[in-house]
Motif scaffolding. Structure first.
Motif, PDB file in Angstrom:
ATOM      1  N   GLU A  46      34.887  48.252  32.797  1.00 16.14           N
ATOM      2  CA  GLU A  46      33.856  47.149  32.424  1.00 16.14           C
ATOM      3  C   GLU A  46      34.620  45.561  32.963  1.00 16.14           C
ATOM      4  O   GLU A  46      33.557  44.702  33.504  1.00 16.14           O
ATOM      5  N   ASP A  47      35.632  45.520  32.709  1.00 17.36           N
ATOM      6  CA  ASP A  47      36.346  44.412  33.304  1.00 17.36           C
ATOM      7  C   ASP A  47      36.430  44.154  35.034  1.00 17.36           C
ATOM      8  O   ASP A  47      36.004  43.257  35.587  1.00 17.36           O
ATOM      9  N   ALA A  48      36.498  45.415  35.262  1.00 18.89           N
ATOM     10  CA  ALA A  48      36.233  45.627  36.841  1.00 18.89           C
ATOM     11  C   ALA A  48      34.709  45.042  37.480  1.00 18.89           C
ATOM     12  O   ALA A  48      34.787  44.340  38.427  1.00 18.89           O
ATOM     13  N   ALA A  49      33.766  45.549  36.568  1.00 23.80           N
ATOM     14  CA  ALA A  49      32.456  44.948  37.026  1.00 23.80           C
ATOM     15  C   ALA A  49      32.258  43.333  36.627  1.00 23.80           C
ATOM     16  O   ALA A  49      31.711  42.765  37.795  1.00 23.80           O
ATOM     17  N   THR A  50      33.106  42.918  35.990  1.00 27.10           N
ATOM     18  CA  THR A  50      33.063  41.248  35.865  1.00 27.10           C
ATOM     19  C   THR A  50      33.650  40.633  36.703  1.00 27.10           C
ATOM     20  O   THR A  50      33.187  39.818  37.442  1.00 27.10           O
ATOM     21  N   THR A  51      34.985  41.014  37.093  1.00 28.59           N
ATOM     22  CA  THR A  51      35.457  40.398  38.416  1.00 28.59           C
ATOM     23  C   THR A  51      34.897  40.814  39.613  1.00 28.59           C
ATOM     24  O   THR A  51      35.189  39.755  40.595  1.00 28.59           O
TER      25      THR A  51
END
Ligand code: MG
Length: 281
Positions: A46-51
């Motif tokens: 999910e963090d990957a998607a945000t960055t």
């Protein structure tokens, strides 16, 4: 969410796929989690998607796709797991899952070339659903199994039939260099609550050759995870390829072997289309 592994200007990367394009994860993120497998292991998708929501975005045809997980620890494949395929191959329904392994360099990514080996004229296709493992574990019960899945992708378990049948062991026929394909991307498990509802279709040069429901699996995904985790610790990024349905080239009259120039597509509803062209070795 959809995640792909790819190269851009020769650089290995991964990122988030949308209909508009592909957004790579940030340089900072990739320095911490260098590949999709490590991001799955750290549970930071999910963090990957945000960055990845930065200004950079590439068109789908601007990147070179790699296998969804380019560096899996294991690719465990299931043989004769659909009744339609069991019947067409003249086999008895197995009491336990029939398992074999593929080495990572036997598969290519979306739109990379499949290689028809010079050693055989009997190169065949097998459209399949691939399960990508998330949380690790041994002795995973079928009730817990789906909590260990990171996502799903399409797979072509390309097979050199004569080499598969030289002995009782499948290894040579399933491991010719660049004979299979894995892609185009991973759809995260939260988007596919019940993989049994998925529909799979394989096309050769646009002609439908395999078509059916993943729900027709003899050993379903929870049972496969339970069984495999008895003998190995399933790790993040490990792949379980669930088997093919009726319609393979070897079972046709006359047989339909892949030729140089053929376009093979494996489409699974809710995931996408894995497309590859065949070249001669
Ligand atoms: Mg297969």
């Amino acid at each position: 969410m959809r995640f792909a592994s790819f190269r851009i200007d020769g650089q290995r990367c991964y990122g988030v796929v949308s209909d508009r394009g592909i957004q790579p994860v940030s340089d900072q993120f990739i320095s911490k989690y260098p590949d999709l497998k490590s991001a799955i292991a750290a549970e930071v998708l999910e963090d990957a998607a945000t960055t990845a929501g930065s200004a950079r975005q590439w068109a789908h045809d601007a990147v070179e796709f790699e296998p969804v997980i380019p560096n899996p620890g294991r690719i465990l494949c299931v043989g004769v797991n659909y009744m339609t395929h069991i019947r067409e191959m003249g086999r008895e329904p197995p009491d336990k899952p029939v398992l074999f392994v593929r080495f990572p360099d036997s598969v290519v990514g979306h739109r990379q070339s499949l290689v028809k080996p010079s050693a055989s004229g009997k190169y065949d296709y097998e459209g399949e659903l691939a399960v990508i493992m998330g949380r690790p574990g041994r002795h995973i019960s079928r009730g817990e199994a789906m909590h260990h899945v990171a996502g799903f992708a399409c797979f072509n378990d390309g097979t050199v039939r004569d080499f598969q049948r030289h002995t009782s062991q499948f290894t040579p026929g399933k491991n010719f260099f660049h004979s299979g394909a894995f892609g185009p991307w991973m759809v995260s498990a939260d988007e596919i609550p019940d993989p049994a509802t998925l529909r799979l279709e394989t096309r050769i040069n646009g002609e439908i050759v395999q078509q059916g429901h993943v729900g027709d699996l003899r050993f379903d995904i929870p049972v496969l995870i339970e069984y495999c985790s008895i003998f190995c610790r399933l790790e993040p990024g490990d792949v379980i390829v669930t088997g093919t349905m009726g319609g393979v080239g070897a079972a046709r009259t006359p047989p339909k072997w892949l030729q140089s120039g053929d376009c093979v597509e494996v489409e699974i509803s809710g995931i996408g289309v894995l497309e590859n062209r065949v070249i001669a070795e």
